[in-house]
Enzyme design. Structure first.
Site, mmCIF file in Angstrom:
data_model
loop_
_atom_site.group_PDB
_atom_site.id
_atom_site.type_symbol
_atom_site.label_atom_id
_atom_site.label_comp_id
_atom_site.label_asym_id
_atom_site.label_seq_id
_atom_site.Cartn_x
_atom_site.Cartn_y
_atom_site.Cartn_z
ATOM 1 N N HIS A 190 -1.575 -1.431 -4.084
ATOM 2 C CA HIS A 190 -2.794 -1.026 -3.374
ATOM 3 C C HIS A 190 -2.780 0.496 -3.195
ATOM 4 O O HIS A 190 -1.827 1.059 -2.655
ATOM 5 C CB HIS A 190 -2.813 -1.733 -2.014
ATOM 6 N N MET A 237 -9.152 8.331 -0.074
ATOM 7 C CA MET A 237 -9.943 8.807 1.075
ATOM 8 C C MET A 237 -10.503 10.186 0.760
ATOM 9 O O MET A 237 -9.788 11.038 0.218
ATOM 10 C CB MET A 237 -9.045 8.896 2.313
ATOM 11 N N SER A 265 0.855 -1.191 0.000
ATOM 12 C CA SER A 265 0.000 0.000 0.000
ATOM 13 C C SER A 265 0.886 1.235 0.000
ATOM 14 O O SER A 265 1.661 1.460 0.941
ATOM 15 C CB SER A 265 -0.886 0.010 1.247
ATOM 16 N N HIS A 271 -8.680 1.089 -3.464
ATOM 17 C CA HIS A 271 -9.544 0.911 -2.296
ATOM 18 C C HIS A 271 -10.252 2.242 -2.053
ATOM 19 O O HIS A 271 -9.633 3.201 -1.587
ATOM 20 C CB HIS A 271 -8.644 0.505 -1.111
ATOM 21 N N MET A 286 -12.305 4.572 -0.147
ATOM 22 C CA MET A 286 -12.876 4.922 1.164
ATOM 23 C C MET A 286 -13.582 6.267 0.987
ATOM 24 O O MET A 286 -13.116 7.298 1.472
ATOM 25 C CB MET A 286 -11.767 4.985 2.217
ATOM 26 N N MET A 341 -11.221 -5.139 6.377
ATOM 27 C CA MET A 341 -10.394 -4.141 7.070
ATOM 28 C C MET A 341 -10.061 -4.679 8.461
ATOM 29 O O MET A 341 -10.957 -5.032 9.224
ATOM 30 C CB MET A 341 -11.152 -2.817 7.235
ATOM 31 N N ASP A 383 -4.940 3.743 -1.730
ATOM 32 C CA ASP A 383 -6.012 4.127 -0.799
ATOM 33 C C ASP A 383 -6.568 5.498 -1.151
ATOM 34 O O ASP A 383 -5.848 6.493 -1.117
ATOM 35 C CB ASP A 383 -5.449 4.158 0.628
ATOM 36 N N ASP A 431 -6.505 -5.933 5.056
ATOM 37 C CA ASP A 431 -5.864 -4.614 4.979
ATOM 38 C C ASP A 431 -5.812 -3.974 6.362
ATOM 39 O O ASP A 431 -6.849 -3.668 6.952
ATOM 40 C CB ASP A 431 -6.699 -3.750 4.012
HETATM 41 C C1 DX5 Z 1 -5.936 2.187 5.937
HETATM 42 C C2 DX5 Z 1 -5.630 1.743 4.532
HETATM 43 C C3 DX5 Z 1 -4.536 0.759 4.418
HETATM 44 C C4 DX5 Z 1 -3.193 1.211 4.962
HETATM 45 C C5 DX5 Z 1 -2.601 0.026 5.630
HETATM 46 O O1 DX5 Z 1 -7.110 2.900 5.978
HETATM 47 O O2 DX5 Z 1 -6.783 1.173 3.923
HETATM 48 O O3 DX5 Z 1 -4.396 0.263 3.096
HETATM 49 O O4 DX5 Z 1 -2.288 1.659 3.986
HETATM 50 O O5 DX5 Z 1 -1.432 0.412 6.263
HETATM 51 P P1 DX5 Z 1 -0.659 -0.548 7.269
HETATM 52 O O6 DX5 Z 1 -0.258 -1.765 6.491
HETATM 53 O O7 DX5 Z 1 0.489 0.270 7.716
HETATM 54 O O8 DX5 Z 1 -1.614 -0.875 8.388
HETATM 55 ZN ZN ZN Z 2 -6.437 0.112 1.934
#
Ligand code: DX5
Ligand code: ZN
Length: 220
Positions: free
Chosen positions: A32, A36, A7, A65, A67, A136, A34, A174
């Site tokens: 991956h 947000m 990620s 992903h 969010m 998650m 993210d 994740d």
């Molecule tokens: C958190 C993200 C993850 C994040 C995970 O909201 O969806 O993908 O990057 O990070 P680690 O592996 O450090 O928990």
């Molecule tokens: Zn993620």
């Protein structure tokens, strides 16, 4: 087959191209990303333009992903940007079936993400429409949080459910996955390992990917 998905949330955003290239060279299977929106989660990250820029840096599939609230509005934008796998949160849409159908109609892999407090029963009516499920194992919003132990039981329950229905839907996990807990999580049923801080906060990120990949191969 166990896949490793670094990620980039924990990477240096000023050097994303480098971060993606090193992961690919070290044997990552997916990248991956993210997304947000500051509403569904209290943080802001990247948008479609960044995904398009990452697309130019790697041949690996990009696992977006989302969010975000109202994911339907964003699905076509990320499709155009070159996302290969797109997951939306069950908590973020009242029209899960319709949104998943949209992702599939665009030729992308459709996944549903579940927050830690969301039961797997929310997937019952769409299980047959899914290419993957994202569990998650932290409350989404930030990298580097600790894995929530109760999620292991949830992963096992989902794995058993998928097997009972004779489906082949990989479970992505994740949040909080490190070298010292990844084997347990794979044993529980995780087939796509997301690792942010375990890769990009490591002194040698490429070495961290290689170590995760070695475990994945051994356990595949
Ligand atoms: C958190 C993200 C993850 C994040 C995970 O909201 O969806 O993908 O990057 O990070 P680690 O592996 O450090 O928990
Ligand atoms: Zn993620």
């Amino acid at each position: 087959m166990i896949r490793i998905a670094p990620s980039i949330l924990s990477a240096d955003f000023a050097r994303l191209g480098e971060a993606v290239r090193l992961a690919e060279k070290a044997g990552a299977d997916l990248i991956h990303v993210d997304i947000m929106d500051g509403h569904f989660v209290p943080n802001l990250t990247l948008g479609p333009q960044l995904v398009a820029a990452i697309r130019r840096e790697t041949r690996l599939p990009i696992d977006v992903h989302l969010m975000v609230e109202k994911p339907r509005e964003f699905i076509p934008l990320f499709h155009e940007a070159g996302a290969d796998w797109i997951s939306i949160h069950v908590e973020a849409t009242a029209h899960l079936h319709k949104d998943l159908s949209l992702i599939r109609s665009l030729g992308r892999k459709a996944g549903v993400a579940l927050n830690p407090a969301t039961p797997i029963e929310t997937l019952t009516e769409v299980l047959h429409e899914l290419d993957f499920v994202l569990i998650m194992s932290v409350d989404p919003g930030w990298g580097s949080q600790s894995f929530i132990p109760s999620c292991r039981e949830k992963i096992r329950k989902l794995r058993d459910r998928i097997r009972a229905e004779k489906l082949r839907i990989p479970i992505e996990v994740d949040g909080g996955i490190k070298l010292d807990n990844v084997e347990d999580i794979i044993r529980d049923g995780c087939e796509i390992v997301v690792a942010g801080s375990a890769v990009y906060d490591a002194p040698d990120p490429a070495e961290a990917v290689r170590k995760l990949q070695a475990i994945a191969r051994k356990m595949s």
